[in-house]
Motif scaffolding. Structure first.
Motif, mmCIF file in Angstrom:
data_model
loop_
_atom_site.group_PDB
_atom_site.id
_atom_site.type_symbol
_atom_site.label_atom_id
_atom_site.label_comp_id
_atom_site.label_asym_id
_atom_site.label_seq_id
_atom_site.Cartn_x
_atom_site.Cartn_y
_atom_site.Cartn_z
ATOM 1 N N TYR A 73 0.819 -1.217 0.000
ATOM 2 C CA TYR A 73 0.000 0.000 0.000
ATOM 3 C C TYR A 73 0.855 1.271 0.000
ATOM 4 O O TYR A 73 0.435 2.304 -0.545
ATOM 5 C CB TYR A 73 -0.999 -0.010 1.164
ATOM 6 N N VAL A 91 -5.089 2.002 3.453
ATOM 7 C CA VAL A 91 -6.144 1.498 2.562
ATOM 8 C C VAL A 91 -7.138 2.620 2.252
ATOM 9 O O VAL A 91 -7.538 2.814 1.097
ATOM 10 C CB VAL A 91 -6.882 0.293 3.211
ATOM 11 N N ALA A 111 -5.628 5.014 -0.129
ATOM 12 C CA ALA A 111 -5.605 4.443 -1.476
ATOM 13 C C ALA A 111 -6.961 4.642 -2.149
ATOM 14 O O ALA A 111 -7.045 5.034 -3.325
ATOM 15 C CB ALA A 111 -5.238 2.961 -1.415
#
Lengths: 161, 161, 161
Positions: free
Chosen positions: B25, B109, B112
């Protein structure tokens, strides 16, 4: 970093396993022999490959000291990803490598440096794991993920190991 | 999927290890910040990163139920690839990440998703492991290996983590 | 090796884990179905995927014999990278794969050979681990890192698994 038109190969060495580090350096040295411009970006446990064998006295916080103690210091201390067998696996691998005239990991690292492979330590994980420049090999570079991505974006072969 | 001329970066996230997911990530968010079009294709244990924290009631077969129980639910439950030490390793990593202002995996996350990274769940392994859409994060995509290969074939950086 | 203009995909299969080998072969078969020219370069524990099921009588040194005994013979003996659980994990995976009509690893390898995927055994690690050609599947190629790099440098998708 040097000439403009060479093919580029980059490897992220994330793993601290002896066998994976050997594979990474064999590929890197092969690519350098092919006259590729090669960068190995050492991050997380891959930084252990760049650690000096001897203990280097540096000031650290408690957590960083614990990580430093628990992580293997240098190429001679790494374990295997498979069949570690309480340390017997690495010994066997080293023995057969010698028998078959395959270079040891310290030799592979030295050869990489001689061939001009760009060994880079990931500064963010150095921070995280509390590793300081004095503890790592001389003549390596320090960079972050942005520099890696800049190289990889021009790379023809980019691997994560 | 969106514009035509952006550089593409793809990552197959196969691993369910916390440290590897963090690395994936961080690279993905870095590439997105560089304005690359980024896809993370979550397959096998990598799907655990996409699981919701809470238990979601769904109907499953016996085998699928067993897998579901044994696999970690979401980013907070993942272990480390090295030095797991009965769960102490992940705690230490999370602590040092916080101390050094590195984003936690749930934050990575979320970032992202905000940056438009294409989070894809591999439908074949969802089937195998008995994971259902209700159990995974919202606003992700579902696809198979063919779609991944279509993206990767145009990618400049393609990694398997 | 065959036509000139096909897209190339290369995979280094380093891992001896069943789940990773399955992922590698699913990607390889997918790429071959897309009419890519695909090479899987089996190195280190990845060579176990190419071993014949039955024991083949060959003359070996002591160390090589030990490695040969300890390493799994063929696709049916591989363990999982996660949740191996004393062998229960692989059985469960095989069961759910069958249930969901996903091909088993031996079938995936056979399909790869039928589709013309170039299965290569790394000669250097064959030497190291004491594996001989008689012990590996028929109709595969033998090469070193230089040949791999030649392929990968023209590859659009290059993965290390």
């Amino acid at each position: 970093m040097t000439e403009v038109k060479k093919d580029k190969t980059t490897i992220v060495l994330f793993s601290g396993d002896l066998d994976k580090a050997i594979a990474a350096y064999i590929i890197a040295n092969g690519a350098a022999a092919y006259d590729h411009e090669v960068t190995i970006f050492h991050t997380f446990w891959g930084l252990n490959t760049l650690r000096k064998d001897e203990q280097v006295p540096v000031k650290k916080g408690m957590l960083e000291k614990m990580f430093g103690k628990m992580m293997p210091r240098g190429t001679n201390k790494l374990g295997l990803s498979k069949m570690h067998m309480a340390g017997m696996g690495p010994k066997m691998i080293k023995k057969v490598m010698k028998k078959h005239n395959v270079q040891s990991l310290p030799d592979l690292v030295e050869m990489a440096q001689e061939q001009g492979v760009n060994l880079v330590a990931c500064t963010m994980t150095m921070d995280l794991l509390g590793l300081q420049k004095e503890e790592l090999l001389d003549d390596i570079d320090y960079a972050g993920v942005a520099a890696y991505l800049g190289e990889a974006n021009e790379g023809k072969v980019n691997l994560f190991i």
